[in-house]
Write an enzyme that holds these catalytic residues in place. Sequence first.
Site, PDB file in Angstrom:
ATOM      1  N   ASP A  66     -21.937  -9.534   6.979  1.00 34.45           N
ATOM      2  CA  ASP A  66     -22.060 -10.157   8.372  1.00 34.45           C
ATOM      3  C   ASP A  66     -20.712 -10.628   9.101  1.00 34.45           C
ATOM      4  O   ASP A  66     -19.986 -10.985   8.160  1.00 34.45           O
ATOM      5  CB  ASP A  66     -23.014 -11.250   7.979  1.00 34.45           C
ATOM      6  CG  ASP A  66     -23.763 -11.555   9.362  1.00 34.45           C
ATOM      7  OD1 ASP A  66     -23.616 -11.031  10.330  1.00 34.45           O
ATOM      8  OD2 ASP A  66     -24.392 -12.789   9.338  1.00 34.45           O
TER       9      ASP A  66
ATOM     10  N   ASN B 165     -32.649  -5.739  13.614  1.00 30.09           N
ATOM     11  CA  ASN B 165     -31.470  -5.367  14.559  1.00 30.09           C
ATOM     12  C   ASN B 165     -31.861  -4.341  15.416  1.00 30.09           C
ATOM     13  O   ASN B 165     -30.849  -4.231  16.651  1.00 30.09           O
ATOM     14  CB  ASN B 165     -30.315  -4.796  13.516  1.00 30.09           C
ATOM     15  CG  ASN B 165     -29.712  -5.726  12.645  1.00 30.09           C
ATOM     16  OD1 ASN B 165     -29.244  -5.622  11.625  1.00 30.09           O
ATOM     17  ND2 ASN B 165     -29.445  -6.889  13.021  1.00 30.09           N
TER      18      ASN B 165
HETATM   19  C1  IPE Z   1     -28.304  -9.334   8.824  1.00 30.75           C
HETATM   20  O1  IPE Z   1     -27.265  -9.817   9.710  1.00 30.75           O
HETATM   21  C2  IPE Z   1     -28.361  -7.765   8.504  1.00 30.75           C
HETATM   22  C3  IPE Z   1     -27.344  -6.885   8.325  1.00 30.75           C
HETATM   23  C4  IPE Z   1     -26.131  -7.319   7.934  1.00 30.75           C
HETATM   24  C5  IPE Z   1     -27.460  -5.618   8.519  1.00 30.75           C
HETATM   25  P1  IPE Z   1     -27.765 -10.412  11.135  1.00 30.75           P
HETATM   26  O2  IPE Z   1     -26.485 -10.599  11.729  1.00 30.75           O
HETATM   27  O3  IPE Z   1     -28.532  -9.290  11.680  1.00 30.75           O
HETATM   28  O4  IPE Z   1     -28.650 -11.533  10.547  1.00 30.75           O
HETATM   29  P2  IPE Z   1     -29.047 -12.818  11.520  1.00 30.75           P
HETATM   30  O5  IPE Z   1     -30.027 -12.345  12.450  1.00 30.75           O
HETATM   31  O6  IPE Z   1     -28.011 -13.379  11.853  1.00 30.75           O
HETATM   32  O7  IPE Z   1     -29.803 -13.641  10.615  1.00 30.75           O
HETATM   33  C1  IPE Z   2     -22.959  -7.498  10.846  1.00 30.54           C
HETATM   34  O1  IPE Z   2     -22.205  -8.192  11.664  1.00 30.54           O
HETATM   35  C2  IPE Z   2     -23.336  -6.092  11.183  1.00 30.54           C
HETATM   36  C3  IPE Z   2     -24.716  -5.956  11.505  1.00 30.54           C
HETATM   37  C4  IPE Z   2     -25.939  -6.813  11.521  1.00 30.54           C
HETATM   38  C5  IPE Z   2     -25.019  -4.482  11.732  1.00 30.54           C
HETATM   39  P1  IPE Z   2     -22.999  -8.909  13.095  1.00 30.54           P
HETATM   40  O2  IPE Z   2     -23.048  -7.815  14.140  1.00 30.54           O
HETATM   41  O3  IPE Z   2     -24.181  -9.419  12.631  1.00 30.54           O
HETATM   42  O4  IPE Z   2     -21.880  -9.954  13.529  1.00 30.54           O
HETATM   43  P2  IPE Z   2     -22.132 -11.317  14.155  1.00 30.54           P
HETATM   44  O5  IPE Z   2     -23.126 -11.987  13.001  1.00 30.54           O
HETATM   45  O6  IPE Z   2     -22.901 -11.279  15.416  1.00 30.54           O
HETATM   46  O7  IPE Z   2     -20.666 -11.880  14.031  1.00 30.54           O
HETATM   47 MG    MG Z   3     -24.681 -11.398  12.097  1.00 27.75          MG
END
Ligand code: IPE
Ligand code: IPE
Ligand code: MG
Length: 242
Positions: free
Chosen positions: A16, A64
């Site tokens: 993340d 997502n």
């Molecule tokens: C969780 O991360 C999903 C992945 C890392 C693929 P998100 O960034 O989507 O999670 P939330 O929505 O902040 O909980």
């Molecule tokens: C994790 O990084 C990747 C996926 C969930 C696919 P994020 O895209 O969630 O990054 P933040 O949480 O917005 O910084």
């Molecule tokens: Mg995220």
Amino acid sequence: MIDETNLPKHIAIIMDGNGRWAKLKGKNRVFGHRNGTEAVHKVVEAAARMQIEHLTLYAFSTENWNRPQQEVSTLMDLLIRALRRELNKMVKNNIQLKSIGDISKLPTEVEKELIDTINKTRDNDGMILTLALNYGARQELTQAMQQIASKVKNNIISPENVDETIINKHLYTQNLPSVDLLIRTSGEQRISNFLLWQIAYAELYFSEVLWPDFNEKHFEEAITSYQKRERRFGKTSEQLIS
Ligand code: IPE
Ligand code: IPE
Ligand code: MG
């Protein structure tokens, strides 16, 4: 120093912080995702070198899909490219690729590339690298319950025989051991619908590092932290020592 006799057998990572990493650099989110694939590469290599048996990476959740369509399609694109780029290295490092989640709902080219890569690495007997794609633990448990209910209805299983082993067999992770160490980067301390059943007794490790900056050193720190913990599984400390 890592104790090679006490390695977690199964490490799962919620990767993340790509978006925030990009924002800090004044770039768009896609830039973060592209750099995130570099971190994937580093961590996979490090885990294989350390002879970790199972590494499971949360790459795309069932939630997502709710992101802007442009971001979703870029993520799918990056995935295809990463699979193509990494294939030779996976073969070289004896890594077997697997996936969990409902991959039939992914764009056709992604599903095809994924199945193709899985097939090309299926004879490797080193680390098992599992990508969670269109994965959600509630979705996984729901489909397991549906399958079990239908077997009960058709007298294939009797209700009193539904036990943990049977439930395990209906999960995407049926061939994986429970998670020993769950790592989440970017400072968020939540599970976000990842492996709810499988993390029942996992050690949790939260890192402040944003995913694109996460490297071998951070990965080793997580393992070192794991190795300092006492996993009691309900017993007392005294019982474990004797
Ligand atoms: C969780 O991360 C999903 C992945 C890392 C693929 P998100 O960034 O989507 O999670 P939330 O929505 O902040 O909980
Ligand atoms: C994790 O990084 C990747 C996926 C969930 C696919 P994020 O895209 O969630 O990054 P933040 O949480 O917005 O910084
Ligand atoms: Mg995220």
